[in-house]
Design a protein around this motif. Sequence first.
Motif, PDB file in Angstrom:
ATOM      1  N   LYS A  49      71.517 148.976  68.711  1.00 44.76           N
ATOM      2  CA  LYS A  49      70.661 150.047  69.210  1.00 44.76           C
ATOM      3  C   LYS A  49      71.176 150.480  70.574  1.00 44.76           C
ATOM      4  O   LYS A  49      72.035 149.816  71.168  1.00 44.76           O
ATOM      5  CB  LYS A  49      69.202 149.604  69.274  1.00 44.76           C
ATOM      6  N   GLU A  51      69.292 151.019  73.479  1.00 46.38           N
ATOM      7  CA  GLU A  51      68.655 150.242  74.541  1.00 46.38           C
ATOM      8  C   GLU A  51      68.831 148.746  74.280  1.00 46.38           C
ATOM      9  O   GLU A  51      68.716 148.288  73.140  1.00 46.38           O
ATOM     10  CB  GLU A  51      67.166 150.569  74.634  1.00 46.38           C
ATOM     11  N   SER A  53      66.784 146.416  75.240  1.00 46.16           N
ATOM     12  CA  SER A  53      65.461 145.939  74.867  1.00 46.16           C
ATOM     13  C   SER A  53      64.592 147.144  74.539  1.00 46.16           C
ATOM     14  O   SER A  53      64.582 148.131  75.277  1.00 46.16           O
ATOM     15  CB  SER A  53      64.836 145.145  76.029  1.00 46.16           C
ATOM     16  N   THR A  54      63.879 147.077  73.427  1.00 48.59           N
ATOM     17  CA  THR A  54      63.069 148.211  72.991  1.00 48.59           C
ATOM     18  C   THR A  54      62.018 148.573  74.031  1.00 48.59           C
ATOM     19  O   THR A  54      61.270 147.715  74.493  1.00 48.59           O
ATOM     20  CB  THR A  54      62.361 147.887  71.661  1.00 48.59           C
ATOM     21  N   HIS A  55      61.941 149.859  74.399  1.00 53.50           N
ATOM     22  CA  HIS A  55      60.905 150.320  75.326  1.00 53.50           C
ATOM     23  C   HIS A  55      59.544 150.259  74.645  1.00 53.50           C
ATOM     24  O   HIS A  55      59.378 150.730  73.517  1.00 53.50           O
ATOM     25  CB  HIS A  55      61.183 151.753  75.773  1.00 53.50           C
ATOM     26  N   MET A 244      60.196 147.609  65.646  1.00 56.33           N
ATOM     27  CA  MET A 244      60.959 146.749  66.557  1.00 56.33           C
ATOM     28  C   MET A 244      62.027 145.962  65.811  1.00 56.33           C
ATOM     29  O   MET A 244      63.182 145.884  66.254  1.00 56.33           O
ATOM     30  CB  MET A 244      60.011 145.795  67.290  1.00 56.33           C
ATOM     31  N   SER A 248      64.456 149.987  66.659  1.00 55.10           N
ATOM     32  CA  SER A 248      64.139 151.217  67.392  1.00 55.10           C
ATOM     33  C   SER A 248      64.389 151.009  68.881  1.00 55.10           C
ATOM     34  O   SER A 248      64.241 149.909  69.410  1.00 55.10           O
ATOM     35  CB  SER A 248      62.680 151.610  67.156  1.00 55.10           C
ATOM     36  N   ASP A 249      64.744 152.089  69.566  1.00 63.22           N
ATOM     37  CA  ASP A 249      64.997 152.022  71.006  1.00 63.22           C
ATOM     38  C   ASP A 249      63.720 152.148  71.816  1.00 63.22           C
ATOM     39  O   ASP A 249      63.657 151.693  72.966  1.00 63.22           O
ATOM     40  CB  ASP A 249      65.979 153.122  71.409  1.00 63.22           C
ATOM     41  N   ALA A 250      62.705 152.774  71.244  1.00 63.29           N
ATOM     42  CA  ALA A 250      61.405 152.902  71.897  1.00 63.29           C
ATOM     43  C   ALA A 250      60.332 152.928  70.820  1.00 63.29           C
ATOM     44  O   ALA A 250      60.546 153.471  69.734  1.00 63.29           O
ATOM     45  CB  ALA A 250      61.350 154.183  72.734  1.00 63.29           C
ATOM     46  N   VAL A 251      59.182 152.321  71.104  1.00 64.77           N
ATOM     47  CA  VAL A 251      58.065 152.339  70.158  1.00 64.77           C
ATOM     48  C   VAL A 251      56.806 152.804  70.880  1.00 64.77           C
ATOM     49  O   VAL A 251      56.624 152.563  72.078  1.00 64.77           O
ATOM     50  CB  VAL A 251      57.818 150.958  69.505  1.00 64.77           C
ATOM     51  N   ASN A 283      61.171 142.634  70.338  1.00 65.60           N
ATOM     52  CA  ASN A 283      61.757 143.861  70.908  1.00 65.60           C
ATOM     53  C   ASN A 283      63.131 143.600  71.525  1.00 65.60           C
ATOM     54  O   ASN A 283      63.816 144.539  71.920  1.00 65.60           O
ATOM     55  CB  ASN A 283      60.825 144.452  71.962  1.00 65.60           C
ATOM     56  N   GLU A 286      68.609 142.043  68.371  1.00 61.87           N
ATOM     57  CA  GLU A 286      69.387 143.159  67.851  1.00 61.87           C
ATOM     58  C   GLU A 286      69.596 142.957  66.360  1.00 61.87           C
ATOM     59  O   GLU A 286      70.288 142.037  65.936  1.00 61.87           O
ATOM     60  CB  GLU A 286      70.732 143.254  68.586  1.00 61.87           C
TER      61      GLU A 286
END
Length: 384
Positions: A49, A51, A53-55, A244, A248-251, A283, A286
């Motif tokens: 991904k 990021e 860590s997922t935002h 997550m 995904s990069d943001a949830v 989150n 990877e």
Amino acid sequence: MSGFDNWEKLVQKQLKTDDIYAILQKENLENIEVKPYYQNNSETKILPKVEESTHLVAEYQDGLEEQAFAFLLNENVEGLEEKAIFINNQDLAEHILTKETNRYFSLIDVFSDDKKAEINEHLAGELLSKTFERQIGVDVSFHQNAGASIIQQLAFALTKSKELVEKFGSEILEKLVFRFAIGSNYFFEIAKIRAFKYLFNHLSKEFEKDLIPYIFAETSFRNKAKNDSDNNLIRSTLELASAMIGGSDAVFSNDYKIENQTKLSKEISFKQQIVLAYESIINVFEDATSGSYFVEDITQQFAEKSWKLLLEIEEKGGYLELLKSGEIQKMIFEQAVKEQSWVEEGKIKIIGVNLYPKLEKKKSVEELYNSNEIKAVRLAEMFE
């Protein structure tokens, strides 16, 4: 005899039938083959991904500044420092005052979603002139909420990307944020996110690039009900987990209450993400399902079927041309009505709607859906 054959014979013996697949396999709306067990010796790879860590994105409200490091904004908020800002409003995108300490991402889609079938070039130009990390949103969340299949969602995201490349050049691919809504089919939704990573990377290679898509995933409205908000909370928690784990990069969690939303309900909706991230750290991982035979198999099926649909759309002139002719609307309508019929028949079970208790039908398909319009419809509306 291989270990797989031994296992199959054991299952046949226990179920007292040679045709074990007729018993163990279940029909699904996506026409994806789900096997009762798998043997897989193929090599797999980690799907990265953007990021690290997922935002965990919160809708802004006073008091969350210390708890949230990413915000969804519909209007300007002063004083935010060292935050990831996801801009959800066209007027805000045009007039926001940016700070060097923050990171900015636009979720604004420049496509019309009706038969006008056009790209708002003025808006796109305004967004591309901004010093955001990602300037253009590609929204397929509203397709999901209107009842589009996973395969349709993936194909639409790709064909919209291709339309943008044709209009603005291949550099646009590095400036996109893809907005997906995550539904209730837990493993399928994980596979949806993973499949899109394969697909977008493959598309980018057509333009001599090697890109990872930036994915913003939010909870769906499609499976939520007015009368049973506690169950909505459980559903959205599972959707966030899919987002997550899928990478995904943001949830973002939409309010679990359909009506009578409060400051507390918005806060609880956000804190679902906190619990998932801090208690299970999903989150951070990877591509946690890489190597899962089941998830890898359905990921590949989604990727192949979606790419095939993309080619069919392109052969007919592309997304905008099919939107103008009404074919996109009709595709979504047919899929949505089929899903609604499964709810009505009880093949899809929604607790508090058609199960425990079973509510009476109050609206017809004709009242809810329109074959000429992409329209968000909750499955529970038939019973409310």
